[in-house]
Design a protein around this motif. Structure first.
Motif, PDB file in Angstrom:
ATOM      1  N   ALA A  15      11.983   0.105  -3.660  1.00  0.00           N
ATOM      2  CA  ALA A  15      11.737  -0.967  -4.499  1.00  0.00           C
ATOM      3  C   ALA A  15       9.977  -1.509  -3.804  1.00  0.00           C
ATOM      4  O   ALA A  15       9.127  -1.784  -4.518  1.00  0.00           O
ATOM      5  CB  ALA A  15      12.704  -2.082  -4.478  1.00  0.00           C
ATOM      6  N   VAL A  16      10.077  -1.270  -2.414  1.00  0.00           N
ATOM      7  CA  VAL A  16       8.936  -1.763  -1.818  1.00  0.00           C
ATOM      8  C   VAL A  16       7.814  -1.024  -2.226  1.00  0.00           C
ATOM      9  O   VAL A  16       6.582  -1.510  -2.504  1.00  0.00           O
ATOM     10  CB  VAL A  16       9.055  -1.932  -0.455  1.00  0.00           C
ATOM     11  N   ALA A  17       8.343   0.316  -1.825  1.00  0.00           N
ATOM     12  CA  ALA A  17       7.079   1.334  -2.586  1.00  0.00           C
ATOM     13  C   ALA A  17       6.472   1.331  -3.839  1.00  0.00           C
ATOM     14  O   ALA A  17       5.228   1.218  -4.122  1.00  0.00           O
ATOM     15  CB  ALA A  17       7.372   2.836  -1.982  1.00  0.00           C
ATOM     16  N   LEU A  18       7.362   0.918  -5.011  1.00  0.00           N
ATOM     17  CA  LEU A  18       7.052   0.658  -6.172  1.00  0.00           C
ATOM     18  C   LEU A  18       6.195  -0.647  -6.296  1.00  0.00           C
ATOM     19  O   LEU A  18       5.132  -0.532  -7.134  1.00  0.00           O
ATOM     20  CB  LEU A  18       8.134   0.663  -6.969  1.00  0.00           C
ATOM     21  N   ALA A  19       6.576  -1.649  -5.596  1.00  0.00           N
ATOM     22  CA  ALA A  19       5.528  -2.746  -5.731  1.00  0.00           C
ATOM     23  C   ALA A  19       4.394  -2.661  -5.055  1.00  0.00           C
ATOM     24  O   ALA A  19       3.190  -3.021  -5.543  1.00  0.00           O
ATOM     25  CB  ALA A  19       6.425  -3.987  -4.923  1.00  0.00           C
ATOM     26  N   ILE A  20       4.300  -1.871  -3.997  1.00  0.00           N
ATOM     27  CA  ILE A  20       3.070  -1.370  -3.290  1.00  0.00           C
ATOM     28  C   ILE A  20       1.926  -0.567  -4.422  1.00  0.00           C
ATOM     29  O   ILE A  20       0.781  -0.964  -4.341  1.00  0.00           O
ATOM     30  CB  ILE A  20       2.965  -0.738  -1.896  1.00  0.00           C
ATOM     31  N   VAL A  21       2.601   0.271  -4.933  1.00  0.00           N
ATOM     32  CA  VAL A  21       1.894   1.303  -5.849  1.00  0.00           C
ATOM     33  C   VAL A  21       1.217   0.316  -7.202  1.00  0.00           C
ATOM     34  O   VAL A  21       0.186   0.674  -7.300  1.00  0.00           O
ATOM     35  CB  VAL A  21       2.869   2.468  -6.373  1.00  0.00           C
ATOM     36  N   LEU A  22       2.063  -0.363  -7.690  1.00  0.00           N
ATOM     37  CA  LEU A  22       1.678  -1.112  -8.801  1.00  0.00           C
ATOM     38  C   LEU A  22       0.458  -2.053  -8.390  1.00  0.00           C
ATOM     39  O   LEU A  22      -0.338  -2.455  -8.928  1.00  0.00           O
ATOM     40  CB  LEU A  22       2.768  -2.029  -9.510  1.00  0.00           C
ATOM     41  N   GLU A  23       0.841  -2.880  -7.263  1.00  0.00           N
ATOM     42  CA  GLU A  23      -0.165  -3.817  -6.854  1.00  0.00           C
ATOM     43  C   GLU A  23      -1.656  -3.045  -6.410  1.00  0.00           C
ATOM     44  O   GLU A  23      -2.702  -3.611  -6.950  1.00  0.00           O
ATOM     45  CB  GLU A  23       0.292  -4.412  -5.576  1.00  0.00           C
TER      46      GLU A  23
END
Length: 214
Positions: A15-23
């Motif tokens: 979940a953290v990796a997905l948030a970082i990638v989108l940001e």
């Protein structure tokens, strides 16, 4: 659920990796980092003298490239070495912000397989402890337990591989932006210092003999 409690940190990492990638995908858009035509526009401002403080503040808040160019314009009357030093100092801060969260993404890519391996090892230990207490029993159940334990390793790799690829992608993207910003900053530096390096031509004083003859 089949992977056990070790699946929880893996899912949190995903979940953290997905948030970082989108940001980072939104923040590192080329149009927002290197607005097209901004370098030439700023050089025209420097030629025409449109460099009031409000103008520079708007330029600095618009984009990373604008912040870099505004830092040079703020000390445009200083020697070339001082302007260059200010550009380098501002550039370090700009690059640091563009690389924000990338270390976290790289850490997730590193620990994802390790978390999966940890869950697998713990699952296998628990399964063999049950075998020691109650015997081998049904071999099919033992095979199913091994399969469930390997779920953690597979999930960790599924999270880690895209995280690693995207981490390298964002790193290379930031490096490319740095090259472009350096080019624009150098062109502006040349524009600001060309007048400083130009020789000053003074009018020639009339000779004493010419003035006396007249």
């Amino acid at each position: 659920m089949a992977g056990g409690w070790a699946m929880l940190p893996i899912l949190i990492c995903s979940a953290v990796a997905l948030a970082i990638v989108l940001e980072r995908c939104w923040t590192l858009r080329r149009r927002s980092v290197l607005p097209p035509g901004l370098g030439e526009e700023v050089r025209n401002w420097a030629r025409s003298g449109q460099l009031d403080p409000n103008h520079l503040a708007t330029l600095a808040s618009g984009s990373p490239l604008g912040e870099l160019l505004a830092s040079a314009l703020a000390v445009r009357n200083r020697p070339r070495e001082l302007i260059k030093e200010r550009i380098e100092d501002t550039g370090r801060h700009v690059v640091h912000r563009m690389e924000r969260y990338l270390n976290t993404l790289g850490t997730i890519a590193l620990i994802g397989p390790l978390l999966g391996l940890l869950g697998t090892v713990i699952g296998l230990i628990r399964m063999f402890m049950e075998v020691m207490r109650g015997g081998v029993g049904d071999p099919m159940k033992m095979a199913g337990g091994i399969g469930e334990a390997l779920i953690c390793t597979a999930t960790g790799l599924i999270v880690a591989i895209p995280a690693y690829v995207l981490h390298r992608y964002f790193r290379s993207k930031v490096a490319g932006y740095c090259v472009e910003m350096e080019k624009q900053a150098t062109e502006l530096l040349d524009e600001l210092t060309v007048n400083q390096s130009a020789p000053t031509v003074r009018p020639r004083a009339p000779r004493a003999t010419e003035s006396s003859a007249s």
